[in-house]
Design an enzyme around this catalytic site. Structure first.
Site, PDB file in Angstrom:
ATOM      1  N   ARG A 166     -56.644 -25.577  85.951  1.00  0.00           N
ATOM      2  CA  ARG A 166     -56.369 -24.074  86.011  1.00  0.00           C
ATOM      3  C   ARG A 166     -54.904 -23.935  86.349  1.00  0.00           C
ATOM      4  NH1 ARG A 166     -59.976 -21.289  90.594  1.00  0.00           N
ATOM      5  NH2 ARG A 166     -59.470 -19.538  89.452  1.00  0.00           N
ATOM      6  N   SER A 195     -14.683   7.244 100.378  1.00  0.00           N
ATOM      7  CA  SER A 195     -15.961   7.454  99.637  1.00  0.00           C
ATOM      8  C   SER A 195     -15.865   6.593  98.449  1.00  0.00           C
ATOM      9  CB  SER A 195     -16.397   8.770  99.086  1.00  0.00           C
ATOM     10  OG  SER A 195     -17.390   8.883  98.495  1.00  0.00           O
ATOM     11  N   GLY A 252     -16.414   5.460  94.727  1.00  0.00           N
ATOM     12  CA  GLY A 252     -16.909   6.141  93.430  1.00  0.00           C
ATOM     13  C   GLY A 252     -17.244   4.870  92.574  1.00  0.00           C
ATOM     14  N   THR A 253     -18.633   4.410  93.070  1.00  0.00           N
ATOM     15  CA  THR A 253     -18.766   3.066  92.357  1.00  0.00           C
ATOM     16  C   THR A 253     -19.085   3.240  90.884  1.00  0.00           C
ATOM     17  OG1 THR A 253     -21.319   3.466  92.968  1.00  0.00           O
ATOM     18  CG2 THR A 253     -19.698   2.069  94.336  1.00  0.00           C
ATOM     19  N   LYS A 308     -52.103 -19.442  93.062  1.00  0.00           N
ATOM     20  CA  LYS A 308     -53.364 -19.909  93.187  1.00  0.00           C
ATOM     21  C   LYS A 308     -53.855 -20.788  94.128  1.00  0.00           C
ATOM     22  CE  LYS A 308     -55.391 -19.059  89.164  1.00  0.00           C
ATOM     23  NZ  LYS A 308     -55.367 -19.338  87.385  1.00  0.00           N
ATOM     24  N   ASP A 339     -16.822   4.670  88.695  1.00  0.00           N
ATOM     25  CA  ASP A 339     -15.532   4.107  88.084  1.00  0.00           C
ATOM     26  C   ASP A 339     -15.237   2.757  88.549  1.00  0.00           C
ATOM     27  OD1 ASP A 339     -13.919   6.012  86.383  1.00  0.00           O
ATOM     28  OD2 ASP A 339     -14.193   7.666  87.878  1.00  0.00           O
ATOM     29  N   ARG A 378     -55.978 -13.208  95.894  1.00  0.00           N
ATOM     30  CA  ARG A 378     -54.498 -13.080  95.873  1.00  0.00           C
ATOM     31  C   ARG A 378     -54.234 -11.583  96.678  1.00  0.00           C
ATOM     32  NH1 ARG A 378     -53.593 -13.220  89.744  1.00  0.00           N
ATOM     33  NH2 ARG A 378     -55.163 -11.378  89.498  1.00  0.00           N
ATOM     34  N   MET A 407     -50.964 -17.988  81.103  1.00  0.00           N
ATOM     35  CA  MET A 407     -51.130 -19.392  80.807  1.00  0.00           C
ATOM     36  C   MET A 407     -52.659 -19.782  80.734  1.00  0.00           C
ATOM     37  SD  MET A 407     -47.926 -20.585  83.094  1.00  0.00           S
ATOM     38  CE  MET A 407     -48.662 -19.744  84.477  1.00  0.00           C
ATOM     39  N   GLU A 460     -11.992   4.251  93.936  1.00  0.00           N
ATOM     40  CA  GLU A 460     -12.690   3.942  92.692  1.00  0.00           C
ATOM     41  C   GLU A 460     -11.889   3.310  91.573  1.00  0.00           C
ATOM     42  OE1 GLU A 460     -13.857   7.659  90.987  1.00  0.00           O
ATOM     43  OE2 GLU A 460     -11.901   8.664  91.796  1.00  0.00           O
ATOM     44  N   CYS A 483     -20.437   7.664  96.734  1.00  0.00           N
ATOM     45  CA  CYS A 483     -20.971   8.848  96.150  1.00  0.00           C
ATOM     46  C   CYS A 483     -21.319   8.455  94.593  1.00  0.00           C
ATOM     47  CB  CYS A 483     -20.041   9.924  96.344  1.00  0.00           C
ATOM     48  SG  CYS A 483     -18.410   9.697  95.441  1.00  0.00           S
ATOM     49  N   GLY A 524     -53.202 -14.061  82.536  1.00  0.00           N
ATOM     50  CA  GLY A 524     -53.562 -14.106  81.047  1.00  0.00           C
ATOM     51  C   GLY A 524     -52.477 -14.992  80.236  1.00  0.00           C
ATOM     52  N   HIS A 567     -34.192  -2.271  73.370  1.00  0.00           N
ATOM     53  CA  HIS A 567     -33.131  -1.154  73.392  1.00  0.00           C
ATOM     54  C   HIS A 567     -33.675   0.087  73.950  1.00  0.00           C
ATOM     55  CE1 HIS A 567     -30.502   1.650  71.207  1.00  0.00           C
ATOM     56  NE2 HIS A 567     -29.564   1.064  71.676  1.00  0.00           N
ATOM     57  N   TYR A 620     -22.594   6.417 105.326  1.00  0.00           N
ATOM     58  CA  TYR A 620     -23.488   7.166 104.531  1.00  0.00           C
ATOM     59  C   TYR A 620     -23.702   6.833 102.924  1.00  0.00           C
ATOM     60  CZ  TYR A 620     -19.890  10.085 102.866  1.00  0.00           C
ATOM     61  OH  TYR A 620     -18.845  10.308 102.071  1.00  0.00           O
ATOM     62  N   ARG A 648     -14.651  17.172  96.145  1.00  0.00           N
ATOM     63  CA  ARG A 648     -13.686  16.229  95.449  1.00  0.00           C
ATOM     64  C   ARG A 648     -12.761  17.310  94.812  1.00  0.00           C
ATOM     65  NH1 ARG A 648     -15.754  12.492  90.980  1.00  0.00           N
ATOM     66  NH2 ARG A 648     -16.047  14.515  89.776  1.00  0.00           N
TER      67      ARG A 648
HETATM   68  P1  ADP Z   1     -56.577 -16.710  85.248  1.00  0.00           P
HETATM   69  O1  ADP Z   1     -55.645 -17.171  86.219  1.00  0.00           O
HETATM   70  O2  ADP Z   1     -56.386 -16.561  83.766  1.00  0.00           O
HETATM   71  O3  ADP Z   1     -57.514 -15.805  85.754  1.00  0.00           O
HETATM   72  P2  ADP Z   1     -58.306 -18.891  85.967  1.00  0.00           P
HETATM   73  O4  ADP Z   1     -57.975 -20.291  86.292  1.00  0.00           O
HETATM   74  O5  ADP Z   1     -58.451 -17.985  87.362  1.00  0.00           O
HETATM   75  O6  ADP Z   1     -57.508 -18.123  84.958  1.00  0.00           O
HETATM   76  O7  ADP Z   1     -59.826 -19.061  85.459  1.00  0.00           O
HETATM   77  C1  ADP Z   1     -60.456 -18.240  84.411  1.00  0.00           C
HETATM   78  C2  ADP Z   1     -61.845 -18.012  84.866  1.00  0.00           C
HETATM   79  O8  ADP Z   1     -62.648 -19.317  85.040  1.00  0.00           O
HETATM   80  C3  ADP Z   1     -62.053 -17.011  86.084  1.00  0.00           C
HETATM   81  O9  ADP Z   1     -62.827 -16.313  85.875  1.00  0.00           O
HETATM   82  C4  ADP Z   1     -62.306 -18.212  87.080  1.00  0.00           C
HETATM   83  O10 ADP Z   1     -63.042 -17.433  88.033  1.00  0.00           O
HETATM   84  C5  ADP Z   1     -63.408 -19.081  86.186  1.00  0.00           C
HETATM   85  N1  ADP Z   1     -63.244 -20.554  86.888  1.00  0.00           N
HETATM   86  C6  ADP Z   1     -62.080 -21.144  87.208  1.00  0.00           C
HETATM   87  N2  ADP Z   1     -62.538 -22.406  87.720  1.00  0.00           N
HETATM   88  C7  ADP Z   1     -63.792 -22.464  87.859  1.00  0.00           C
HETATM   89  C8  ADP Z   1     -64.709 -23.459  88.672  1.00  0.00           C
HETATM   90  N3  ADP Z   1     -64.477 -24.368  88.940  1.00  0.00           N
HETATM   91  N4  ADP Z   1     -66.011 -22.986  88.306  1.00  0.00           N
HETATM   92  C9  ADP Z   1     -66.376 -21.992  87.908  1.00  0.00           C
HETATM   93  N5  ADP Z   1     -65.637 -20.912  87.197  1.00  0.00           N
HETATM   94  C10 ADP Z   1     -64.367 -21.081  87.452  1.00  0.00           C
HETATM   95 MG    MG Z   2     -14.730   8.772  89.420  1.00  0.00          MG
HETATM   96 MG    MG Z   3     -58.210 -15.936  87.592  1.00  0.00          MG
END
Ligand code: ADP
Ligand code: MG
Ligand code: MG
Length: 911
Positions: A98, A795, A797-798, A29, A800, A352, A109, A776, A863, A107, A468, A883, A646
């Protein structure tokens, strides 16, 4: 990683100081906020506290020396730039705090908005924000200010002080219901003022202190909470699932607040620059007027499609579209963004390179080439074999009548329908009757293994991608949906309930291991378009399916780039033919076991029971023409391409009936007074041949050395079949492969006999037969220099080699305890799935180097199942093999990855 702490270490970067390549230090970010800032895009000013500061905090439990001072300095310069002070009672600067790690952890952190508000500054904010269109308040905007304040207490309480979020939500609901509304926009300033009081009481009740009024204290506590959120339980879990290293830490971004909740001419939204599901071009986003960012995700009010912003605010809309185009051009990829409009002024809050589906990955890579943004090498780099494999799974033919009833985690891809069962035993029973079954459990454990093997698919209500069920299912290539928690499983009652419906044992469900969706009833399946294309039933030049076009284009490029040849493991003409359509350039492993099965079992029994000299020879003579016919068919399908055959590998008793069954047969026959001589002889043979560790017993080359004439018969059948093909105008290129060799003497003995037979059979037909060996057994790898003297090819035989390298019984360990090893991080992925580069891979490397040193033209291939595993293919490229060979369906995956391996090592031939 112990964070490096030095006296004058730089922990804080202004947005103008960073760039997109500093994700390690600034998090995704922060790095991208800096990048956008430097592009001149409208980003609210701010600064980023580095991941190193977080690492230091987490290691020592306190902020590193110098951090506080650096924050102070950056805050002051931010205040100067904005002409406001943090939390100033007259005209407060507010900020968001942030989280943002190197890898996006959606979501997982924390973020706190509106830091800097308190009982005084809320009034100042109201006065400063006055005059919004559509606001009744004269000269001020009380509603907005109090709305922002209640959000601060709510977010701060929840994330910084662990106040249960529901309590705030309940308080909000109560105010709304008193007011007789469900829409938070109907609440006026007085309602919100009351809500702030209620929130403060909740805060006090849970923390034993008043809501902090000092802006700088709010800021410091929020920063610390973001640091700590790195180790929150859900974040730890997510990292484990996504294999994100635990020691990276998160950066913290302090960003000047901009307000989307200032009135109807304000708002907030998210968008993708293309459709992340299909890759289609266009604008994909959601917009919410008069709201702060978190409302969009929280689903508090219904958003509108981003296109509607054009009507609401054409200037901002046009500017946004321009910025999105600019970002795509700059990042040369699909981007996702967050933005806010404050009274008609657009602000960018995040961008991003966006996540996407497998299909979208191919389509977008193709589009970006068309648009001249990237070249084909880069396009190849941006897709991968795992995505291609996903596109090759059969898929449900979904039309409107099928609606999912639950959604879990797509743990192991595929589309499976079947009868619901709740126990392993029942799964085995029904499968034996020829039914497709879906094993439904809350979670699976090693006792369920037989049922999992018998089932077509596995559905659990608990557990993630490394549970599991998920691990074992992926290992077996079986469809699995895990953690579908809407499903309530009641094993004793043999039923589950979901969405108000009850599904009993015997009912049919369908599960999609790619999407994690669960359907009631049988959803029909069809081969995917991509498979139809590989099968040759779609003409890539005349197809308008953008996905197939993109796959075709990228595959063609991969084929042009790769150095590794790709062969297939195929035992029959039909498999060979399919693999050839999928692009196989030969057979790397043709097993001959099946050539002893079916109605030929009887001959094998005669071979095993033979006492007098002539009996064994007669049995072998009868097997010869049958095997020869099998080889002929395979050579014909692979005309012109090499076929590695083989010699028989498994212990011979595997061809006899199981001990228990024989014992019963004998008893029953005796009871009836029938002649049991043959049954008794078989039983005695099975007893005699019993081994405690058959995988380490009489098999492979050992059989050939112990049973006279067995290998000779096979060698003759191969050579004769090749000659027949050659005489018929074809080109057969047989390569005879001796399994389980550990010492050169074993191979020399087999070779001496084989060479005589070949010379005799081949005559002047022009057929050339190579003789080589599998590597192998670890000893073979370590004495490869000697073995190469007697082998024209190796060849690996990974399977075995892994089994014997680790001492893991392949048939037992994966289900028994690998889940625990994965949980503990002893390995990140089963060494049977992806080659263990350090150990087993080292054996491969040693054997390749020493083998080639002894015999420069030595042909090298692999193989084992690793031949179709993306990461392993890269390794085999690096080691310099000629190959890889894999199952027919993995052939396209291996072709793609072999091409990617070249692009990723800078186009160099690493041999
Ligand atoms: P997440 O990584 O969970 O998306 P963000 O840090 O991006 O969390 O922020 C959560 C929300 O708050 C986002 O929708 C973001 O656009 C908004 N937000 C974050 N910083 C600001 C800011 N300085 N002004 C207005 N809105 C903000
Ligand atoms: Mg074998
Ligand atoms: Mg965000």
């Amino acid at each position: 990683m112990a964070a490096q702490e030095t006296v004058d270490q730089k922990y804080v970067y202004d947005f103008s100081e960073g760039n997109k390549d500093l994700k390690d230090l600034l998090g995704g970010k922060g790095a991208n906020l800096a990048e956008m800032t430097n592009l001149g895009l409208p980003v609210p000013p701010g600064f980023t506290i580095t991941t190193e500061a977080c690492q230091a905090y987490l290691a020592t439990g306190r902020e590193p020396d110098g951090l506080a001072g650096q924050i102070e300095a950056h805050l002051e310069s931010l205040e100067r730039a904005m002409g406001k002070r943090l939390g100033d009672p007259q005209d407060p600067l507010l900020v968001s705090v942030r989280s943002g790690a190197k890898f996006s952890m959606p979501g997982m952190m924390e973020t706190v908005l509106n830091v800097g508000l308190n009982d005084q500054s809320v009034e100042g904010l109201a006065r400063q924000a006055g005059g919004s269109t559509g606001q009744a308040a004269s000269g001020g905007n009380d509603r907005f200010a109090w709305d922002s304040y209640r959000r601060l207490i709510q977010m701060f309480g929840k994330t910084v002080c662990e106040v249960p979020g529901e309590e705030f939500e309940q308080a909000l609901d109560k105010v709304k219901s008193t007011k007789g509304t469900t829409n938070d926009l109907d609440l006026d300033a007085d309602d919100l003022r009351g809500l702030v009081d209620a929130y403060k009481k909740i805060f006090l009740k849970h923390t034993g202190r008043e809501f902090p009024q000092q802006p700088r204290e709010q800021l410091d506590l929020a920063i610390r909470a973001v640091f700590e959120s790195w180790n929150a339980e859900r974040a730890v879990l997510y990292r484990r699932q996504e294999r994100i290293p635990a020691d990276l830490g998160t950066a913290v971004n302090v960003v000047t607040m901009v307000f989307g909740n200032l009135g109807p001419d304000s708002g907030t939204g998210v968008a993708f620059t293309r459709d992340p599901a299909s890759g289609a071009q266009g604008i994909y986003g959601d917009y919410l007027a008069n709201a702060q960012g978190e409302d969009v995700v929280a689903g508090i009010r219904n958003t509108v499609p981003l296109q509607e912003l054009e009507q609401l605010d054409k200037t901002s809309y046009d500017e946004l579209l321009g910025i999105m185009a600019r970002l795509e051009e700059h990042y040369k990829d699909l981007c996702d963004i967050e933005f806010t409009i404050e009274r008609g002024k657009l602000w960018m809050l995040q961008t991003r390179v966006g996540k996407r589906t497998a299909a979208a990955a191919f389509v977008i890579a193709g589009q970006l080439v068309d648009e001249g943004l990237i070249d084909l090498d880069e396009a190849l780099h941006r897709v991968n074999g795992a995505q291609l494999a996903q596109l090759m799974f059969p898929r449900f033919q979904l039309d409107h009548e099928f609606q999912p009833v639950a959604k879990g985690i797509g743990a192991s891809p595929g589309a499976a329908s079947g009868t619901v069962v709740f126990t392993s035993a029942r799964a085995v029973e029904l499968a034996a009757e020829g039914k497709s079954v879906i094993l439904v459990r809350r979670e699976t454990n090693p006792d369920d293994l037989n049922g999992m093997i018998a089932a077509k698919g596995i559905l659990t209500s608990r557990g993630g991608k490394t549970s599991h069920a998920a691990v074992v299912a992926r290992g077996m290539g079986k469809t699995c949906v895990s953690g579908a928690d809407e499903i309530d499983v009641n094993v004793p009652a043999k039923r589950f309930t979901v969405a108000g419906q009850t599904v009993n044992e015997g009912d049919v469900v369908s599960i999609d291991g790619t999407t994690g969706k669960v359907y009631l009833g049988e959803v029909p399946v069809m081969p995917s378009e991509v498979v139809q294309y590989f099968e040759g039933s779609l003409d890539p030049e005349h197809i308008d399916n953008p996905l197939v076009r993109a796959v075709h284009r990228i595959m063609t490029h991969a084929d042009g780039k790769r150095r590794l040849a790709v062969r297939t493991n195929a035992d029959t003409g039909a498999d060979a033919a399919r693999a050839r359509r999928f692009g196989a350039e030969g057979i790397g492993l043709c097993r001959t076991e099946h050539m002893f099965l079916g109605d030929r079992r009887e001959l094998v029994e005669r071979l095993i029971l033979a006492r007098a000299e002539g009996e064994r020879e007669a049995a072998l003579a009868a097997l010869l023409p049958l095997q020869r016919a099998d080889f002929e068919q395979i050579f014909r399908e692979m005309d012109g391409l090499p076929v590695t055959v083989r010699l028989i590998d498994p212990p011979l008793h595997e061809f006899l009936p199981p001990l228990e069954q024989l014992a019963v047969n004998v008893a029953v026959a005796q009871e009836r007074g029938e002649d049991v001589a043959k049954e008794e002889a078989l039983l005695a043979a099975v007893r005699r041949m019993h081994e405690e560790n058959p995988m380490l017993g009489l098999r492979g080359v050992r059989l050939g050395l112990v049973i006279p004439g067995l290998f000779a018969m096979q060698v003759r059948a191969i050579a004769e079949a090749a000659v027949i093909c050659a005489r018929g105008g074809g080109v057969a290129k047989p390569e005879i492969m001796v399994p389980l060799v550990g010492a050169v003497q074993e191979l020399e003995t087999v070779r001496a006999e084989a060479e005589k037979i070949i010379a005799e059979v081949v005559g002047d037909s022009g057929v050339e037969v190579l003789i080589g060996t599998m590597i192998e057994v670890p000893r073979a790898a370590l004495t490869a220099g000697q073995i190469a003297e007697a082998a024209e090819f190796f060849s690996f035989g990974t399977n075995d080699l892994t089994q014997m390298g680790w001492g893991f019984s392949r048939d037992d360990v994966e289900g028994a305890f690998f889940w625990r090893y994965l949980e503990l991080g002893i390995f990140g992925i089963s060494p049977f799935e992806s080659i263990d580069r350090d150990g087993v891979g080292r054996l491969v490397r040693i054997a390749a180097e020493e083998g080639r040193a002894a015999r420069p033209g030595l042909k090298l291939g692999v193989c084992g199942e690793h031949g179709g595993d993306p990461d392993s293919v890269h390794f085999f490229h690096e080691v310099g093999l000629d190959y890889v060979s894999c199952s027919p369906f993995r052939v396209p995956v291996a072709r793609l990855e072999a091409g990617r391996a070249v692009v990723e090592t800078g186009g160099s031939d690493s041999r």
